[in-house]
Design an enzyme around this catalytic site. Sequence first.
Site: not given
Lengths: 333, 333, 333, 333
Positions: C60, C128
């Site tokens: 990322e 998450h």
Amino acid sequence: MTNERQEAVLLPHQKEKDHLLHLYRMMLLIRRFEERAAEEYTKGKIAGFLHLAIGEEPANVGTMAALRPDDDVFSHYRSHGHALARGMDPRAVMAELFGKETGVSRGRGGSMHLASLEHHFWGGYAIVGGHIPLAAGMALAHEYRGSDRVVLCIFGDGAVNTGAFHEALNLAGVWRLPIVFAVSNNFYGMGTAIERSSAVTEVYKRAAAYNMPGKRINGNDVLEVEATVRELVERARAGEGPSLVEMVTYRFRGHSMADPELYRSKEEVEQWKARDPIVVFRRRLEEEGTADAAELDAIVQEVEATVEDAVRFADESPEPDPDALFDYVYVNP
Amino acid sequence: MTNERQEAVLLPHQKEKDHLLHLYRMMLLIRRFEERAAEEYTKGKIAGFLHLAIGEEPANVGTMAALRPDDDVFSHYRSHGHALARGMDPRAVMAELFGKETGVSRGRGGSMHLASLEHHFWGGYAIVGGHIPLAAGMALAHEYRGSDRVVLCIFGDGAVNTGAFHEALNLAGVWRLPIVFAVSNNFYGMGTAIERSSAVTEVYKRAAAYNMPGKRINGNDVLEVEATVRELVERARAGEGPSLVEMVTYRFRGHSMADPELYRSKEEVEQWKARDPIVVFRRRLEEEGTADAAELDAIVQEVEATVEDAVRFADESPEPDPDALFDYVYVNP
Amino acid sequence: MAEITYREAVRQALREEMLRDERVFLLGEDIGRYGGSYAVTKGLLEEFGEKRVRDTPISETAIIGAAAGAAMDGLRPVAEIMTINFTLVAIDQIINNVAKIHYMFGGQFRCPIVIRTVGGGRRLAATHSQNLEVLFAHIPGLKVVAPATPYDAKGLLKASIRDEDPVVFIEHALLYGTRGEVPDEEYVVPIGVSDIKRRGRDVTIVAYSRMTREALIAAEELAKQGIEAEVVDLRTLRPLDMGPVLDSVARTNRVVVVGEDWRSFGIGAEVASRIQEEAFDDLDAPVLRVNQQEVPTPYAANLERLAFPSSQQIVEACLEVLNIRVGASVAAG
Amino acid sequence: MAEITYREAVRQALREEMLRDERVFLLGEDIGRYGGSYAVTKGLLEEFGEKRVRDTPISETAIIGAAAGAAMDGLRPVAEIMTINFTLVAIDQIINNVAKIHYMFGGQFRCPIVIRTVGGGRRLAATHSQNLEVLFAHIPGLKVVAPATPYDAKGLLKASIRDEDPVVFIEHALLYGTRGEVPDEEYVVPIGVSDIKRRGRDVTIVAYSRMTREALIAAEELAKQGIEAEVVDLRTLRPLDMGPVLDSVARTNRVVVVGEDWRSFGIGAEVASRIQEEAFDDLDAPVLRVNQQEVPTPYAANLERLAFPSSQQIVEACLEVLNIRVGASVAAG
Ligand SMILES: Cc1ncc(C[n+]2csc(CCOP(=O)(O)OP(=O)(O)O)c2C)c(N)n1
Ligand SMILES: Cc1ncc(C[n+]2csc(CCOP(=O)(O)OP(=O)(O)O)c2C)c(N)n1
Ligand SMILES: [Mg+2]
Ligand SMILES: [Mg+2]
């Protein structure tokens, strides 16, 4: 893929007098510029962090000499030398250190954030390793457009242990991006010696993990640096992908102006200073008869004047307009 | 430092019948457990993400077989197999998938966050690469205390491109920590094939960048996995530092229950399924006369019953107490 | 007018902008071969090819950095970070580079990237299921958008891609399947404009993203009790458009601010503060907030239900600011 | 009682806790050989040795992850992140691991680490002058401390090291040289208790860290005008102790909240929201906020002065909530 320590062969133009004197002039300019910057810092004209590259001038100058004007440079916070060697106006660079509107970054960035769109000098960055992904991204832009520009990304031996380094080099490796990663290995990240921070102390060996060539060269030999970087840059331009070059050098001064230098011995520093790369290069020019003392002294005078002029310019320049505080936060606020 | 592909030699106890049947039983248990979990997922008894390791059982079982009970395991979100092979109660593991108070993590974590203090199983982690620094830290604790415990850290081929992997392996390398990094290379990170994500597709080669040995082994041969991991774990225990082992394997099912599997061909999957490592191991046991069909079928029945019991237990277990919503946010709120 | 899903609206915006502007390209994990983890980019690889739909490694930091570097050279990258939880491994790039590149170098460079990411989620447990928008909304130099409807999602994403400043564009996992009217003709929705989604005179509900839907459901509930709630959808979190909120409060004198994020130091804190600062005399009751309970999201279904805000809680908060005991009802007026 | 600097107070806390508890050790960049970038850890390497004072690579993710992993096994690591700006490269470890490890696994593990870092700074430009405390204060599972005085710094750091939960301990670069009284005997200051630093009946100023000092200076200014300001120092940002703030507001009915962070979505937003929620009827005027201007910090001296909050701005805000035109004065009462 070659991963050995390898000497570069001189390029034809590297034998030409003008070029050799240009390299000498640039190294001197950086040296003198930084010595004066240090003085102005102690006077309080420059504040915050000031990172000097004194002793590393050949790596600064050799890398820049290897590039085309439209190639792109990303550097870290120790980048006065890269900016000057890239051809940025010493006045505007010094003015940036002074925090003036006439500075290269309009006084917003200071010593750690030198940049010039015109010179494709995309900035000094102060988060260690943080600029490496940006550099890979610009290389991606060149590949995207089919441009033959190449990106040169400069950082230190300490930066190779950041996650950003790893992710960016893997991306460059898997996408075969036109970029050269140039590491100034001065053996310390702040006060931490490379053997205390890196599992592998020969930085060029990291290249293998990204399927790119890695080379280790004498970063204190401006001609070797120029020749090797040029070879790798042209290799990238030819579509042969990324590479990493480790430039072995040494920082004469502390990490920043605040550094007590408890972590290294006076002897170690003296040994390197005894082999001052600028002195060595000058001797070489004289011995090889490229130029005589008088010519070289003239350059010294010229550089001296340039730096004094830069300091005067910076000192006399206006601060940014207070009403402009919010300028540049957004293009469209 | 050895970086070649190398076959492991069988350890003495690996020839013993009990041990071989144990390995067979465990691989079957994982297979059956996950097949049933998939069924319960489609029934809605299990929700969120469910990542199956079907096809990778030898790597799951071989790694765990190589450890001492007081060694430490850190795994990623695909860890049902590691948890079961480590000896965690199938009932409590299934109950965790069901989100019940009787689950190994009291229903707070689900499939991706299996853990057991008693088993030194420090978790399933769902941020790719995020647990690798934790594992290095626990190895540091062992070194700090002079303990001879060793840490095994498991992750996938996709995780090696994260910054966390790089920083943690360098730290382990420079501090010579007692840890083994075990990579399940199943050739894909979600839908991205390793050659499209990694500059170097042989994961074990990354080890050289961290001055540690790297080995590539057949992750579908449970005996080779056990022998190699044990060798590396004992090496770490003896103070010889960290290492990385690449276990080549393959995931039969999709990445998660939601995966349309557009990124790989049916043929490729079928070729691997044709070499189902559990079938291969059973044939080997029969051929080498370790056990006959009847004995092995008895194990199949036994495993079947264990899994059915686990599902029943999970289904009948209570959900967490609603009043306990804020428990475990802080030790001292 | 066609009724399409939020997912389809985002895809249309991406596709139309890619058709409009050669400089627009997508990069991110599994956006191509896999088809997008939420199937948003499905079909775009087939239509635009690997050059403009780029699958990346699980890196990322490199994704954001590369997008930013390409944008500095004039491209228009749209980077997808699979979920907002994973922006944390790249947030240094977002906050220290992307948000500051324009300012730090005195306006020489621009960084017009869009970071598409996804908040929310169900049964995915602590790492998450987060709603971390406030981490970005706090940062000068960023624009932050969080649309609630297909119409806004499409119009705001097109505006974001065309914007000269970096935009963090936060979609919502639970909204992808929701449907809404979208014009057949080209349109954009300007960044930085809040929108009244429902008129009402009794109480103002301020929300954004999925909570706008919950607020509208709550409003219908309240209507049954004769209470007319006005629902203001912020749509953009930075810059925050308080105008419609303040106008509404001037009429209703009572406000509830709803967010799916944690209450403490969340988005609603700023909204409530601004209201009491700028409409102090309009308020007949304190501004109340409805948010996620302050726990890492539990996996267990019953605990998760308790953790997330519901339309019922919004109804109760409205009744509370209206000083109505739950159960009782009022003749509006 | 001895008068010592804030720097010395932090060092004493570290030293005393290391002497008290063998499990306490320090890790971070340049805390050893270099002597600490702010000289806080100076002398500790010499006293405790390399085992307990560990210089690390430039790998913040590994630093935090390693500290957390060691803490899970029972050690008491104190990790130094050189400045809060660099926590961004490690924030995934902090938010997704450190803050959730206790909850996510159902309370089986603990993660008692202290993350020492430094906010503020002068003439360091955009990436090196940030006050990012709100990014941590928003996260359940973390405790966040930001002391203003040597007394609080020492007492709170000792409490943080002894705490069973993870603590982000934010020091301030501009406070290190400030002096204050510290008892000679052992003491701790409990986490989560706000403190009234000055009594006053006319207006309440809420602050923390360096802004507490500015608030006290402002209070002296106001006193000259006959206005008695009460100064409440939050000391801990999470958990937030509103008690003393609400008591004070009940007496003064007027509040100014001061932070060195950006105003939008900053610490003060939560404080102001809580005040209007919990003391609505006590307020005679809106709660006002004084913060850094919403720009990336500029290097230029004049712009930077304009960007940061000053005691003068606090004075003006107090006069404003008191409805006093600047210049005029009141007889208190
Ligand atoms: C992410 C991050 N961590 C720490 C720092 C503080 N810091 C600034 S320069 C530096 C050392 C960098 O060493 P190296 O990369 O070798 O470059 P050199 O200074 O030797 O030229 C450190 C630790 C930083 N700026 N960014
Ligand atoms: C930092 C981060 N980025 C992305 C994801 C989404 N994600 C979950 S698993 C996965 C693939 C991981 O592949 P690999 O490491 O090879 O393990 P495998 O699933 O093959 O076992 C991705 C991208 C994530 N969880 N964390
Ligand atoms: Mg260095
Ligand atoms: Mg994989």
